[in-house]
Design a protein around this motif. Structure first.
Motif, PDB file in Angstrom:
ATOM      1  N   LEU A 233       0.817  -1.202   0.000  1.00  0.00           N
ATOM      2  CA  LEU A 233       0.000   0.000   0.000  1.00  0.00           C
ATOM      3  C   LEU A 233       0.859   1.263   0.000  1.00  0.00           C
ATOM      4  N   GLN A 234       2.054   1.168   0.540  1.00  0.00           N
ATOM      5  CA  GLN A 234       2.964   2.317   0.549  1.00  0.00           C
ATOM      6  C   GLN A 234       3.728   2.469  -0.758  1.00  0.00           C
ATOM      7  N   GLY A 235       3.577   1.520  -1.656  1.00  0.00           N
ATOM      8  CA  GLY A 235       4.274   1.590  -2.931  1.00  0.00           C
ATOM      9  C   GLY A 235       5.698   1.090  -2.890  1.00  0.00           C
ATOM     10  N   ILE A 236       6.048   0.321  -1.869  1.00  0.00           N
ATOM     11  CA  ILE A 236       7.393  -0.242  -1.782  1.00  0.00           C
ATOM     12  C   ILE A 236       7.535  -1.361  -2.806  1.00  0.00           C
ATOM     13  N   ALA A 237       8.670  -1.422  -3.472  1.00  0.00           N
ATOM     14  CA  ALA A 237       8.900  -2.397  -4.537  1.00  0.00           C
ATOM     15  C   ALA A 237       8.698  -3.819  -4.043  1.00  0.00           C
ATOM     16  N   PRO A 238       7.938  -4.635  -4.760  1.00  0.00           N
ATOM     17  CA  PRO A 238       7.711  -6.024  -4.332  1.00  0.00           C
ATOM     18  C   PRO A 238       8.988  -6.844  -4.246  1.00  0.00           C
ATOM     19  N   GLU A 239      10.014  -6.423  -4.989  1.00  0.00           N
ATOM     20  CA  GLU A 239      11.282  -7.165  -4.947  1.00  0.00           C
ATOM     21  C   GLU A 239      11.914  -7.154  -3.558  1.00  0.00           C
TER      22      GLU A 239
ATOM     23  N   LEU B 150      15.382   0.094  -1.679  1.00  0.00           N
ATOM     24  CA  LEU B 150      14.928   0.305  -0.305  1.00  0.00           C
ATOM     25  C   LEU B 150      14.281   1.681  -0.155  1.00  0.00           C
ATOM     26  N   PRO B 151      13.185   1.772   0.617  1.00  0.00           N
ATOM     27  CA  PRO B 151      12.535   3.074   0.869  1.00  0.00           C
ATOM     28  C   PRO B 151      13.280   3.859   1.940  1.00  0.00           C
ATOM     29  N   SER B 152      12.926   5.126   2.090  1.00  0.00           N
ATOM     30  CA  SER B 152      13.501   5.918   3.177  1.00  0.00           C
ATOM     31  C   SER B 152      12.991   5.375   4.506  1.00  0.00           C
TER      32      SER B 152
END
Length: 264
Positions: free
Chosen positions: A42-48, A208-210
């Motif tokens: 839901l946060q848009g983090i890459a599925p990888e 990786l996200p922030s």
């Protein structure tokens, strides 16, 4: 999803994870891992990297939830120190090795393996009989090897050790209450060494996200931990009030639900 809504999700996850850490000795990972995969999507983090982030973050939270649960069981005298000390070296080595294996798997494959493993554990818990009278634990070498297996598989899936440690200890002759208490203590080294290794393995990954250090997402960690500790005490109280058969069947039902949901 707004920041406030996401924080609420993490707090609810913490409440559920803390209760299960005390009730089942599983560290809450059964709930945290699949729920975080959804939340990260839901946060848009890459599925990888979402699955690896969920597992690493789950292990980090188990350091806190497991400590609270283990302390509660220790105060009630339900931790078998001799067995814990025999398992400890293997738990640490296995946890480190399990994370390196996870780092080589794709997110999709890791998720499929997680769901299949949870279903297998559900079947084992549902069909298992109580410990046989007079059954005894293996020697130190056998317990050490069991620790490697428990630590490796638990770190691979971010589950804290309870799914393997509880059945193993019941086979060694422990009552369900003693098995849950000792399992909660075993989850601490698995979570600590596993989370630290996930941070190293994921360090500098471009997707990786922030807010992440390697494969540990700190905003999720903080939200879950805030609610988990008080609810871990509730779980400990329930574990000492419920009949052993009820506790085992409830544990099996929980595993089955999580496993099926993860495979769909």
């Amino acid at each position: 999803m707004s920041v406030l809504a996401m924080l609420l999700v993490y707090l609810l996850l913490g409440a559920a994870a803390g209760t299960m850490a005390g009730l089942f000795g599983v560290g809450g990972g059964l709930v945290i891992v699949p729920a975080l995969v959804v939340a990260f999507g839901l946060q848009g983090i890459a599925p990888e990297v979402a699955m690896h982030l969920a597992v690493g973050t789950s292990l980090a939270t188990i350091v806190i939830t497991g400590a609270s649960s283990a302390w509660g069981h220790h105060r009630r005298g339900s931790i078998q120190r001799r067995w814990f000390q025999a398992l400890l070296p293997g738990l640490m080595l296995g946890a480190i090795g399990g994370v390196f294996v996870a780092g080589r798997l794709s997110g999709g494959l890791l998720g499929t393996l997680f769901g299949a493993f949870v279903l297998l554990m559900a079947l084992r818990m549902a069909l298992a009989s109580g410990p046989r009278p007079g059954s005894a634990a293996p020697g130190r070498l056998g317990m050490g090897l069991a620790g490697v297996v428990i630590g490796g598989i638990s770190a691979l899936f971010g589950i804290g050790g309870g799914m393997l440690c509880v059945p193993w200890l019941t086979r060694c002759g422990a009552t369900m209450t003693r098995a849950v208490g000792t399992s909660s203590a075993c989850g601490l080294p698995i979570a600590l060494f596993g989370a630290a290794t996930f941070m190293v393995v994921g360090w500098g990954h471009p997707l990786l996200p922030s807010g992440a250090t390697g494969f540990v997402m700190w905003p999720a960690f903080l939200g879950i931990v805030l609610a988990s500790v008080p609810f871990a005490r509730l779980g400990v109280q329930l574990a000492h009030r419920l009949p052993a058969r009820t506790l085992r069947l409830a544990f099996a039902a929980l595993l089955a639900l999580v496993g099926v949901r993860f495979l769909l």
